[in-house]
Design an enzyme around this catalytic site. Sequence first.
Site, PDB file in Angstrom:
ATOM      1  N   LEU A  27       0.701  -1.238   0.153  1.00 18.86           N
ATOM      2  CA  LEU A  27       0.067  -0.033   0.067  1.00 18.86           C
ATOM      3  C   LEU A  27       0.718   1.344   0.112  1.00 18.86           C
ATOM      4  CD1 LEU A  27      -2.619  -0.939   2.748  1.00 18.86           C
ATOM      5  CD2 LEU A  27      -2.811  -1.077   0.370  1.00 18.86           C
ATOM      6  N   SER A 100       1.828  -1.499  -7.360  1.00 19.03           N
ATOM      7  CA  SER A 100       1.526  -2.854  -8.164  1.00 19.03           C
ATOM      8  C   SER A 100       0.445  -3.505  -7.497  1.00 19.03           C
ATOM      9  CB  SER A 100       2.926  -3.640  -8.247  1.00 19.03           C
ATOM     10  OG  SER A 100       3.799  -3.858  -7.148  1.00 19.03           O
TER      11      SER A 100
HETATM   12  P1  ADP Z   1       5.682   3.920   0.246  1.00 24.55           P
HETATM   13  O1  ADP Z   1       6.971   3.944  -0.967  1.00 24.55           O
HETATM   14  O2  ADP Z   1       5.220   2.320   0.438  1.00 24.55           O
HETATM   15  O3  ADP Z   1       4.487   4.644  -0.337  1.00 24.55           O
HETATM   16  P2  ADP Z   1       7.326   5.259   1.956  1.00 24.55           P
HETATM   17  O4  ADP Z   1       8.640   4.792   1.960  1.00 24.55           O
HETATM   18  O5  ADP Z   1       7.102   6.804   1.241  1.00 24.55           O
HETATM   19  O6  ADP Z   1       5.923   4.418   1.562  1.00 24.55           O
HETATM   20  O7  ADP Z   1       6.590   6.009   3.468  1.00 24.55           O
HETATM   21  C1  ADP Z   1       6.889   5.034   4.551  1.00 24.55           C
HETATM   22  C2  ADP Z   1       6.698   5.689   5.751  1.00 24.55           C
HETATM   23  O8  ADP Z   1       6.874   4.714   6.917  1.00 24.55           O
HETATM   24  C3  ADP Z   1       8.043   6.711   6.074  1.00 24.55           C
HETATM   25  O9  ADP Z   1       7.630   7.618   6.771  1.00 24.55           O
HETATM   26  C4  ADP Z   1       8.961   5.761   6.911  1.00 24.55           C
HETATM   27  O10 ADP Z   1       9.890   6.428   7.501  1.00 24.55           O
HETATM   28  C5  ADP Z   1       7.860   5.030   7.748  1.00 24.55           C
HETATM   29  N1  ADP Z   1       8.282   3.572   8.240  1.00 24.55           N
HETATM   30  C6  ADP Z   1       8.186   3.194   9.515  1.00 24.55           C
HETATM   31  N2  ADP Z   1       8.597   1.987   9.610  1.00 24.55           N
HETATM   32  C7  ADP Z   1       9.109   1.689   8.634  1.00 24.55           C
HETATM   33  C8  ADP Z   1       9.735   0.203   7.800  1.00 24.55           C
HETATM   34  N3  ADP Z   1       9.866  -0.528   8.650  1.00 24.55           N
HETATM   35  N4  ADP Z   1      10.340   0.232   6.720  1.00 24.55           N
HETATM   36  C9  ADP Z   1      10.053   1.387   6.014  1.00 24.55           C
HETATM   37  N5  ADP Z   1       9.439   2.536   6.169  1.00 24.55           N
HETATM   38  C10 ADP Z   1       9.017   2.440   7.393  1.00 24.55           C
END
Ligand code: ADP
Length: 197
Positions: A27, A100
């Site tokens: 998501l 995806s």
């Molecule tokens: P996506 O690319 O799936 O849309 P993002 O990477 O842009 O998501 O955002 C994820 C958010 O969740 C970030 O703010 C990140 O710091 C936080 N987060 C918390 N725990 C994790 C983790 N285990 N792995 C990756 N991101 C994490």
Amino acid sequence: MDSANLKLRRREELNGHRGMVVWFTGLSGAGKTTLARALAERLERAACHCVVMDGDDLRRGLCSDLGFSPQERAENIRRAGEMARMFAEAGMIVLAALISPYRADRARARALMPAGDFIEVHCHCPLEVCEQRDVKGLYRRARAGEISEFTGISSPYEAPEAPELRLDTAKLDLAACTERVLAVLHEHAVFSRGRRP
Ligand code: ADP
């Protein structure tokens, strides 16, 4: 061995790893981009050749003509899959971070790669947590009806049935997730002997 194969072997030897695809699905806000970037940093420090392919980036450029219907999402993933294959064939470790949401689209991207050279990582995070994070403010806008066909709210997400790795990003921190992915890369013998990012 033919000359193309020899060239490939020689390049792998020089690079210290083979080209392949790590495909992050999940998501919006599940952590795909954050994890792909953390891995890239880790791999680059070990002098590995890698590239991050971010879904948001692709949608701003290469796929800016596409919307979010199932057909357009399929085309979005088709282009991304082809691009990932090209980078991998050029010897890179491709870190592809795209929602995806459809199994069939991911399966097509996988089918472009030799067996073992496509590692699907499911960034699993409950919708409530993604919504709470709301990194890009998109959930708020989707709930307000400003964005239609939003994955998890008004468009489906089909979780992988047999990903190479499933990460619970609501429970594991970024460092732990990064280690898990690296461990799977080692299991798949992506790196040459002695190379340990
Ligand atoms: P996506 O690319 O799936 O849309 P993002 O990477 O842009 O998501 O955002 C994820 C958010 O969740 C970030 O703010 C990140 O710091 C936080 N987060 C918390 N725990 C994790 C983790 N285990 N792995 C990756 N991101 C994490």
